[in-house]
Design a protein around this motif. Structure first.
Motif, PDB file in Angstrom:
ATOM      1  N   SER A 120      -2.197  12.253   4.071  1.00 23.05           N
ATOM      2  CA  SER A 120      -3.546  13.055   5.519  1.00 23.05           C
ATOM      3  C   SER A 120      -3.445  14.696   5.520  1.00 23.05           C
ATOM      4  CB  SER A 120      -2.859  13.018   6.948  1.00 23.05           C
ATOM      5  OG  SER A 120      -2.027  13.466   7.321  1.00 23.05           O
ATOM      6  N   GLU A 121      -2.968  15.547   4.688  1.00 16.14           N
ATOM      7  CA  GLU A 121      -2.762  16.399   4.194  1.00 16.14           C
ATOM      8  C   GLU A 121      -4.278  17.603   4.852  1.00 16.14           C
ATOM      9  OE1 GLU A 121      -0.871  19.597   1.038  1.00 16.14           O
ATOM     10  OE2 GLU A 121      -0.110  17.689   1.350  1.00 16.14           O
ATOM     11  N   ALA A 122      -5.584  16.490   3.914  1.00 11.10           N
ATOM     12  CA  ALA A 122      -5.898  17.812   4.029  1.00 11.10           C
ATOM     13  C   ALA A 122      -6.425  17.634   5.366  1.00 11.10           C
ATOM     14  CB  ALA A 122      -7.491  17.496   3.494  1.00 11.10           C
ATOM     15  N   ARG A 123      -6.628  16.839   6.254  1.00 13.63           N
ATOM     16  CA  ARG A 123      -7.196  16.366   7.492  1.00 13.63           C
ATOM     17  C   ARG A 123      -6.656  17.216   8.170  1.00 13.63           C
ATOM     18  NH1 ARG A 123      -7.084  11.316   5.898  1.00 13.63           N
ATOM     19  NH2 ARG A 123      -5.106  10.273   6.765  1.00 13.63           N
ATOM     20  N   ASP A 124      -5.306  17.216   8.390  1.00 11.15           N
ATOM     21  CA  ASP A 124      -4.340  17.861   9.671  1.00 11.15           C
ATOM     22  C   ASP A 124      -3.957  19.559   9.450  1.00 11.15           C
ATOM     23  OD1 ASP A 124      -3.782  15.481   9.935  1.00 11.15           O
ATOM     24  OD2 ASP A 124      -1.720  15.235   9.231  1.00 11.15           O
ATOM     25  N   ARG A 125      -4.872  19.559   7.537  1.00  9.22           N
ATOM     26  CA  ARG A 125      -4.741  21.210   7.812  1.00  9.22           C
ATOM     27  C   ARG A 125      -5.817  21.885   7.750  1.00  9.22           C
ATOM     28  NH1 ARG A 125      -0.953  22.150   2.873  1.00  9.22           N
ATOM     29  NH2 ARG A 125       1.270  21.940   3.574  1.00  9.22           N
ATOM     30  N   ASP A 126      -7.154  20.971   7.624  1.00  7.86           N
ATOM     31  CA  ASP A 126      -7.778  21.776   7.793  1.00  7.86           C
ATOM     32  C   ASP A 126      -8.970  20.871   8.390  1.00  7.86           C
ATOM     33  OD1 ASP A 126      -7.499  22.855   5.350  1.00  7.86           O
ATOM     34  OD2 ASP A 126      -8.073  21.438   4.026  1.00  7.86           O
ATOM     35  N   THR A 127      -9.803  19.624   8.328  1.00 13.36           N
ATOM     36  CA  THR A 127     -10.351  18.613   8.486  1.00 13.36           C
ATOM     37  C   THR A 127     -10.137  18.956  10.240  1.00 13.36           C
ATOM     38  OG1 THR A 127     -11.249  17.540   7.263  1.00 13.36           O
ATOM     39  CG2 THR A 127     -12.038  17.146   8.781  1.00 13.36           C
ATOM     40  N   LYS A 128      -9.234  18.151  10.986  1.00  8.91           N
ATOM     41  CA  LYS A 128      -8.894  17.926  12.570  1.00  8.91           C
ATOM     42  C   LYS A 128      -8.226  19.798  13.459  1.00  8.91           C
ATOM     43  CE  LYS A 128      -6.520  13.630  13.210  1.00  8.91           C
ATOM     44  NZ  LYS A 128      -5.606  12.670  12.754  1.00  8.91           N
ATOM     45  N   PRO A 129      -7.801  20.520  12.310  1.00  8.55           N
ATOM     46  CA  PRO A 129      -7.949  21.344  13.151  1.00  8.55           C
ATOM     47  C   PRO A 129      -9.158  22.523  13.954  1.00  8.55           C
ATOM     48  CG  PRO A 129      -5.990  21.473  12.072  1.00  8.55           C
ATOM     49  CD  PRO A 129      -6.680  20.479  11.670  1.00  8.55           C
ATOM     50  N   TYR A 132     -11.553  20.360  16.512  1.00  9.84           N
ATOM     51  CA  TYR A 132      -9.835  20.674  17.736  1.00  9.84           C
ATOM     52  C   TYR A 132     -10.453  22.219  18.460  1.00  9.84           C
ATOM     53  CZ  TYR A 132      -6.842  16.846  16.328  1.00  9.84           C
ATOM     54  OH  TYR A 132      -6.643  15.635  15.994  1.00  9.84           O
ATOM     55  N   ALA A 133     -10.675  23.121  16.916  1.00  9.98           N
ATOM     56  CA  ALA A 133     -10.995  24.515  18.151  1.00  9.98           C
ATOM     57  C   ALA A 133     -12.111  24.657  18.296  1.00  9.98           C
ATOM     58  CB  ALA A 133     -10.765  25.527  16.869  1.00  9.98           C
ATOM     59  N   ASN A 134     -13.187  23.902  17.359  1.00 12.99           N
ATOM     60  CA  ASN A 134     -14.108  24.034  17.370  1.00 12.99           C
ATOM     61  C   ASN A 134     -14.933  23.257  19.236  1.00 12.99           C
ATOM     62  OD1 ASN A 134     -17.465  25.175  17.206  1.00 12.99           O
ATOM     63  ND2 ASN A 134     -17.561  22.669  16.671  1.00 12.99           N
ATOM     64  N   ALA A 135     -14.204  21.946  19.599  1.00 12.34           N
ATOM     65  CA  ALA A 135     -14.560  21.362  20.687  1.00 12.34           C
ATOM     66  C   ALA A 135     -13.256  22.022  21.682  1.00 12.34           C
ATOM     67  CB  ALA A 135     -13.609  20.291  20.147  1.00 12.34           C
ATOM     68  N   GLY A 136     -12.600  23.219  21.802  1.00 12.20           N
ATOM     69  CA  GLY A 136     -12.040  23.941  22.701  1.00 12.20           C
ATOM     70  C   GLY A 136     -10.753  22.977  23.035  1.00 12.20           C
ATOM     71  N   ILE A 137      -9.908  22.712  22.230  1.00  9.74           N
ATOM     72  CA  ILE A 137      -9.306  22.354  22.597  1.00  9.74           C
ATOM     73  C   ILE A 137      -7.520  23.366  22.437  1.00  9.74           C
ATOM     74  CG2 ILE A 137      -6.360  21.164  21.762  1.00  9.74           C
ATOM     75  CD1 ILE A 137      -8.071  18.944  20.648  1.00  9.74           C
ATOM     76  N   VAL A 156       2.672  27.383  14.896  1.00 13.92           N
ATOM     77  CA  VAL A 156       1.669  26.886  16.450  1.00 13.92           C
ATOM     78  C   VAL A 156       0.528  27.961  16.350  1.00 13.92           C
ATOM     79  CG1 VAL A 156       2.353  27.803  18.805  1.00 13.92           C
ATOM     80  CG2 VAL A 156       3.990  26.541  17.304  1.00 13.92           C
ATOM     81  N   PHE A 157      -0.529  26.960  16.885  1.00 18.30           N
ATOM     82  CA  PHE A 157      -1.378  28.107  16.717  1.00 18.30           C
ATOM     83  C   PHE A 157      -2.003  27.918  17.979  1.00 18.30           C
ATOM     84  CE2 PHE A 157      -1.494  25.982  12.733  1.00 18.30           C
ATOM     85  CZ  PHE A 157      -1.941  27.028  11.901  1.00 18.30           C
ATOM     86  N   GLU A 158      -2.791  29.318  18.174  1.00 20.90           N
ATOM     87  CA  GLU A 158      -3.789  29.019  19.777  1.00 20.90           C
ATOM     88  C   GLU A 158      -5.041  29.700  19.449  1.00 20.90           C
ATOM     89  OE1 GLU A 158      -3.518  32.149  23.669  1.00 20.90           O
ATOM     90  OE2 GLU A 158      -1.512  31.745  22.186  1.00 20.90           O
ATOM     91  N   LEU A 159      -5.915  29.122  20.558  1.00 20.03           N
ATOM     92  CA  LEU A 159      -7.620  28.934  20.249  1.00 20.03           C
ATOM     93  C   LEU A 159      -8.066  30.720  20.243  1.00 20.03           C
ATOM     94  CD1 LEU A 159     -10.495  27.176  19.502  1.00 20.03           C
ATOM     95  CD2 LEU A 159     -10.241  26.751  22.276  1.00 20.03           C
ATOM     96  N   ASP A 160      -9.233  30.747  20.016  1.00 15.09           N
ATOM     97  CA  ASP A 160      -9.446  32.823  20.126  1.00 15.09           C
ATOM     98  C   ASP A 160     -11.219  31.931  20.451  1.00 15.09           C
ATOM     99  OD1 ASP A 160     -11.714  34.229  19.516  1.00 15.09           O
ATOM    100  OD2 ASP A 160     -10.924  35.275  18.072  1.00 15.09           O
ATOM    101  N   ALA A 161     -10.826  31.631  22.287  1.00 14.34           N
ATOM    102  CA  ALA A 161     -11.863  30.998  22.110  1.00 14.34           C
ATOM    103  C   ALA A 161     -13.640  31.676  21.836  1.00 14.34           C
ATOM    104  CB  ALA A 161     -11.940  30.849  24.268  1.00 14.34           C
ATOM    105  N   GLU A 162     -13.949  32.554  21.798  1.00 10.76           N
ATOM    106  CA  GLU A 162     -15.446  32.890  21.525  1.00 10.76           C
ATOM    107  C   GLU A 162     -15.247  32.995  20.273  1.00 10.76           C
ATOM    108  OE1 GLU A 162     -16.740  37.767  20.391  1.00 10.76           O
ATOM    109  OE2 GLU A 162     -15.687  37.213  22.904  1.00 10.76           O
ATOM    110  N   ALA A 163     -14.293  33.225  18.839  1.00  7.67           N
ATOM    111  CA  ALA A 163     -14.763  32.183  17.842  1.00  7.67           C
ATOM    112  C   ALA A 163     -14.936  31.199  17.983  1.00  7.67           C
ATOM    113  CB  ALA A 163     -13.487  33.336  16.668  1.00  7.67           C
TER     114      ALA A 163
END
Length: 194
Positions: A120-129, A132-137, A156-163
């Motif tokens: 799941s490496e590609a999904r967990d590092r690229d696709t899903k984040p 998730y970010a584009n959806a606003g989590i 750990v990551f935090e959403l930049d809501a504007e970008a």
């Protein structure tokens, strides 16, 4: 006998599967996800994956405020063609409606955690984040096995809501101590006790 001859696989619809299909198709393997209209089957998990999920769920529940709940391996509906299943999610308590519930709406998810496996490496590092970010989590954690003792390393990551992208806020080994989305203190070395 191969997998193809042992099981009758469903033929995908012309425009791909939808979340409705994911939630209603009979006999799908456990933990099947929907990514861009395609069903994604998960390979058998390793002990690290299972133990890390247990460690995170226990640690997150230890200090979770009453307005939030910690859940493991439940589908998150992002849109019609995307229903990933984070390994661990922190959701609004009001979104938990029954013990038969099979999914959450993305608007109710505060934190999504993915424990990286080789398949799941590609999904967990690229696709899903990205999704998730584009959806606003608001928060995302990626957890990988690292160090001489194969302990969890939490990115750990935090959403930049504007970008609508995640910004890294830290990498944690041995101890995960944060104040968002609430006060959290998890001894990552406790995985040795599981």
């Amino acid at each position: 006998m191969t997998a193809e001859t042992a099981h009758h696989w469903p033929v995908p619809p012309q425009d791909g599967y939808t979340v409705d299909d994911l939630l209603t198709l009979p006999d799908l393997p456990p933990h099947t996800e929907l990514i861009d209209g395609s069903l994604v089957f998960v390979s058998p998990q390793r002990i690290f994956h299972s133990d890390t999920i247990d460690l995170l769920v226990s640690g997150l529940r230890h200090t979770v405020p009453p307005e939030l709940k910690v859940k493991r391996e439940i589908t998150v509906v992002i849109d019609r063609r995307n229903g990933p299943e984070p390994d661990v999610s922190v959701v609004r308590a009001a979104a938990v409606r029954s013990r038969t519930q099979t999914h959450f709406q993305v608007r109710d998810v505060m934190l999504a955690c993915e424990v990286v496996s080789p398949e799941s490496e590609a999904r967990d590092r690229d696709t899903k984040p990205h999704k998730y970010a584009n959806a606003g989590i608001p928060y995302f954690w990626r957890i990988e096995m690292g160090g001489a003792d194969d302990h969890p390393v939490v990115h750990v990551f935090e959403l930049d809501a504007e970008a609508r992208v995640y910004v890294p806020t830290g990498t944690y080994r041995n101890r995960l101590k944060l104040s968002v989305p609430y006060d959290i203190d998890i001894d990552l070395t406790a995985i040795d006790e599981l």
